[in-house]
Motif scaffolding. Structure first.
Motif, PDB file in Angstrom:
ATOM      1  N   ALA A  17      36.048  41.399  47.383  1.00 13.93           N
ATOM      2  CA  ALA A  17      35.376  40.214  46.846  1.00 13.93           C
ATOM      3  C   ALA A  17      36.279  39.593  45.784  1.00 13.93           C
ATOM      4  CB  ALA A  17      34.027  40.601  46.234  1.00 13.93           C
ATOM      5  N   PRO A  18      36.261  38.283  45.658  1.00 16.40           N
ATOM      6  CA  PRO A  18      37.124  37.624  44.673  1.00 16.40           C
ATOM      7  C   PRO A  18      36.810  38.065  43.250  1.00 16.40           C
ATOM      8  CG  PRO A  18      36.131  36.018  46.172  1.00 16.40           C
ATOM      9  CD  PRO A  18      35.466  37.336  46.437  1.00 16.40           C
ATOM     10  N   ALA A  19      37.834  38.131  42.431  1.00 17.93           N
ATOM     11  CA  ALA A  19      37.625  38.352  41.002  1.00 17.93           C
ATOM     12  C   ALA A  19      37.049  37.069  40.411  1.00 17.93           C
ATOM     13  CB  ALA A  19      38.951  38.693  40.329  1.00 17.93           C
ATOM     14  N   GLN A  20      36.352  37.218  39.331  1.00 21.57           N
ATOM     15  CA  GLN A  20      35.770  36.059  38.646  1.00 21.57           C
ATOM     16  C   GLN A  20      36.707  35.624  37.515  1.00 21.57           C
ATOM     17  OE1 GLN A  20      32.867  34.647  39.884  1.00 21.57           O
ATOM     18  NE2 GLN A  20      33.407  36.131  41.472  1.00 21.57           N
ATOM     19  N   GLU A  21      36.665  34.351  37.216  1.00 19.44           N
ATOM     20  CA  GLU A  21      37.506  33.796  36.147  1.00 19.44           C
ATOM     21  C   GLU A  21      37.313  34.564  34.837  1.00 19.44           C
ATOM     22  OE1 GLU A  21      40.387  31.836  34.490  1.00 19.44           O
ATOM     23  OE2 GLU A  21      39.831  31.245  36.531  1.00 19.44           O
ATOM     24  N   ALA A  22      36.080  34.921  34.523  1.00 22.11           N
ATOM     25  CA  ALA A  22      35.804  35.658  33.281  1.00 22.11           C
ATOM     26  C   ALA A  22      36.489  37.030  33.282  1.00 22.11           C
ATOM     27  CB  ALA A  22      34.298  35.816  33.079  1.00 22.11           C
ATOM     28  N   SER A  46      40.864  37.186  46.402  1.00 21.36           N
ATOM     29  CA  SER A  46      40.560  38.568  46.765  1.00 21.36           C
ATOM     30  C   SER A  46      41.031  39.463  45.636  1.00 21.36           C
ATOM     31  CB  SER A  46      41.278  38.955  48.057  1.00 21.36           C
ATOM     32  OG  SER A  46      41.081  40.329  48.347  1.00 21.36           O
ATOM     33  N   ASN A  47      40.153  40.262  45.119  1.00 22.95           N
ATOM     34  CA  ASN A  47      40.495  41.147  44.012  1.00 22.95           C
ATOM     35  C   ASN A  47      41.270  42.351  44.544  1.00 22.95           C
ATOM     36  OD1 ASN A  47      40.696  42.341  41.539  1.00 22.95           O
ATOM     37  ND2 ASN A  47      38.516  42.748  41.293  1.00 22.95           N
ATOM     38  N   GLY A  48      42.471  42.062  45.037  1.00 28.54           N
ATOM     39  CA  GLY A  48      43.349  43.060  45.620  1.00 28.54           C
ATOM     40  C   GLY A  48      43.548  42.830  47.101  1.00 28.54           C
ATOM     41  N   ASP A  62      41.127  45.391  37.573  1.00 30.69           N
ATOM     42  CA  ASP A  62      40.857  46.545  36.714  1.00 30.69           C
ATOM     43  C   ASP A  62      42.010  47.546  36.752  1.00 30.69           C
ATOM     44  OD1 ASP A  62      38.410  45.546  35.891  1.00 30.69           O
ATOM     45  OD2 ASP A  62      37.266  46.687  37.377  1.00 30.69           O
ATOM     46  N   ARG A  63      42.540  47.778  37.933  1.00 32.80           N
ATOM     47  CA  ARG A  63      43.656  48.727  38.044  1.00 32.80           C
ATOM     48  C   ARG A  63      44.922  48.157  37.414  1.00 32.80           C
ATOM     49  NH1 ARG A  63      46.073  51.848  43.292  1.00 32.80           N
ATOM     50  NH2 ARG A  63      47.524  53.147  42.109  1.00 32.80           N
ATOM     51  N   ASP A  85      57.731  47.623  28.785  1.00 32.89           N
ATOM     52  CA  ASP A  85      57.122  46.475  28.106  1.00 32.89           C
ATOM     53  C   ASP A  85      57.386  45.137  28.791  1.00 32.89           C
ATOM     54  OD1 ASP A  85      56.103  48.249  26.283  1.00 32.89           O
ATOM     55  OD2 ASP A  85      57.505  47.709  24.678  1.00 32.89           O
ATOM     56  N   ALA A  86      58.513  44.984  29.457  1.00 31.19           N
ATOM     57  CA  ALA A  86      58.851  43.713  30.091  1.00 31.19           C
ATOM     58  C   ALA A  86      58.239  43.551  31.480  1.00 31.19           C
ATOM     59  CB  ALA A  86      60.369  43.560  30.193  1.00 31.19           C
ATOM     60  N   LEU A  87      57.600  44.606  31.996  1.00 31.79           N
ATOM     61  CA  LEU A  87      57.079  44.586  33.363  1.00 31.79           C
ATOM     62  C   LEU A  87      55.561  44.470  33.380  1.00 31.79           C
ATOM     63  CD1 LEU A  87      59.231  47.469  34.893  1.00 31.79           C
ATOM     64  CD2 LEU A  87      59.669  45.005  34.995  1.00 31.79           C
ATOM     65  N   LEU A  88      55.053  43.833  34.431  1.00 28.85           N
ATOM     66  CA  LEU A  88      53.616  43.793  34.699  1.00 28.85           C
ATOM     67  C   LEU A  88      53.425  44.302  36.127  1.00 28.85           C
ATOM     68  CD1 LEU A  88      50.751  42.922  33.696  1.00 28.85           C
ATOM     69  CD2 LEU A  88      51.104  40.883  35.093  1.00 28.85           C
ATOM     70  N   PHE A  89      53.005  45.565  36.232  1.00 31.74           N
ATOM     71  CA  PHE A  89      52.807  46.191  37.533  1.00 31.74           C
ATOM     72  C   PHE A  89      51.556  45.637  38.210  1.00 31.74           C
ATOM     73  CE2 PHE A  89      55.183  49.470  35.182  1.00 31.74           C
ATOM     74  CZ  PHE A  89      56.259  49.619  36.049  1.00 31.74           C
ATOM     75  N   PHE A  90      51.618  45.523  39.548  1.00 29.59           N
ATOM     76  CA  PHE A  90      50.465  44.992  40.288  1.00 29.59           C
ATOM     77  C   PHE A  90      50.263  45.644  41.649  1.00 29.59           C
ATOM     78  CE2 PHE A  90      54.010  42.442  41.688  1.00 29.59           C
ATOM     79  CZ  PHE A  90      53.800  42.323  43.046  1.00 29.59           C
ATOM     80  N   GLY A  91      51.107  46.569  42.052  1.00 28.01           N
ATOM     81  CA  GLY A  91      50.960  47.217  43.353  1.00 28.01           C
ATOM     82  C   GLY A  91      51.894  48.412  43.466  1.00 28.01           C
ATOM     83  N   ASP A  92      51.721  49.199  44.524  1.00 28.17           N
ATOM     84  CA  ASP A  92      52.576  50.373  44.710  1.00 28.17           C
ATOM     85  C   ASP A  92      52.753  50.676  46.191  1.00 28.17           C
ATOM     86  OD1 ASP A  92      50.759  52.890  45.494  1.00 28.17           O
ATOM     87  OD2 ASP A  92      49.627  51.654  44.092  1.00 28.17           O
ATOM     88  N   ASN A  93      53.608  51.658  46.468  1.00 26.45           N
ATOM     89  CA  ASN A  93      53.883  52.040  47.855  1.00 26.45           C
ATOM     90  C   ASN A  93      53.128  53.289  48.281  1.00 26.45           C
ATOM     91  OD1 ASN A  93      55.312  54.107  46.565  1.00 26.45           O
ATOM     92  ND2 ASN A  93      56.974  54.065  48.063  1.00 26.45           N
TER      93      ASN A  93
END
Length: 144
Positions: A17-22, A46-48, A62-63, A85-93
């Motif tokens: 389900a989509p994430a909400q703006e809030a 899509s929230n992921g 959230d993750r 500190d310079a990275l923003l992780f968003f997925g993995d293998n």
């Protein structure tokens, strides 16, 4: 647009389900930075994104918050690895390697952090490119 991009690369991709703006605004406060515009738009659709073998190709908001706050503050990691500190992780293998945007300086490029060697290197020009490359193959190590 983002769901279609994922489906073009892997017709069996899964969506939440989509994430909400809030939720996204709260996440940005907790992260202390804004999300990359492309990632923000994807999460609003899509929230992921779930890829091959039920892999979280793109994590839920959230993750994203949980993992990044952990990587930025864990004392053990600070002794073992270069700063995150310079990275923003968003997925993995699924095997420990993780994908991130560089936030300092801000870039659209996607990099992989290889957990065994602490290598960080370019793997995709932007989020669309990342989805195409990562979802087109069942190989968990597509970026090698």
């Amino acid at each position: 647009m983002w769901k279609q991009t994922a489906l073009d690369a892997f017709p069996e991709a899964g969506f939440r389900a989509p994430a909400q703006e809030a939720e996204l605004a709260e996440a940005e406060v907790r992260l202390g930075q804004t999300l990359p515009a492309e990632l923000r738009q994807l999460l609003l659709e899509s929230n992921g994104v779930i890829g091959h073998a039920h892999m979280d190709t793109v994590w839920t908001i959230d993750r994203i918050v949980e993992q990044n706050r952990f990587f930025w503050s864990d004392a053990t990691f600070a002794q073992l690895y270069m700063s995150f500190d310079a990275l923003l992780f968003f997925g993995d293998n699924g095997g420990g390697d993780q994908f991130a945007f560089v936030r300092k300086p801000e870039r659209q490029d996607v990099f992989v952090w290889e957990h065994e060697s602490d290598n960080r290197r370019w793997v995709a020009g932007n989020l669309r490119d990342y989805l195409g490359r990562s979802l087109r193959t069942e190989d968990d190590d597509w970026y090698l």
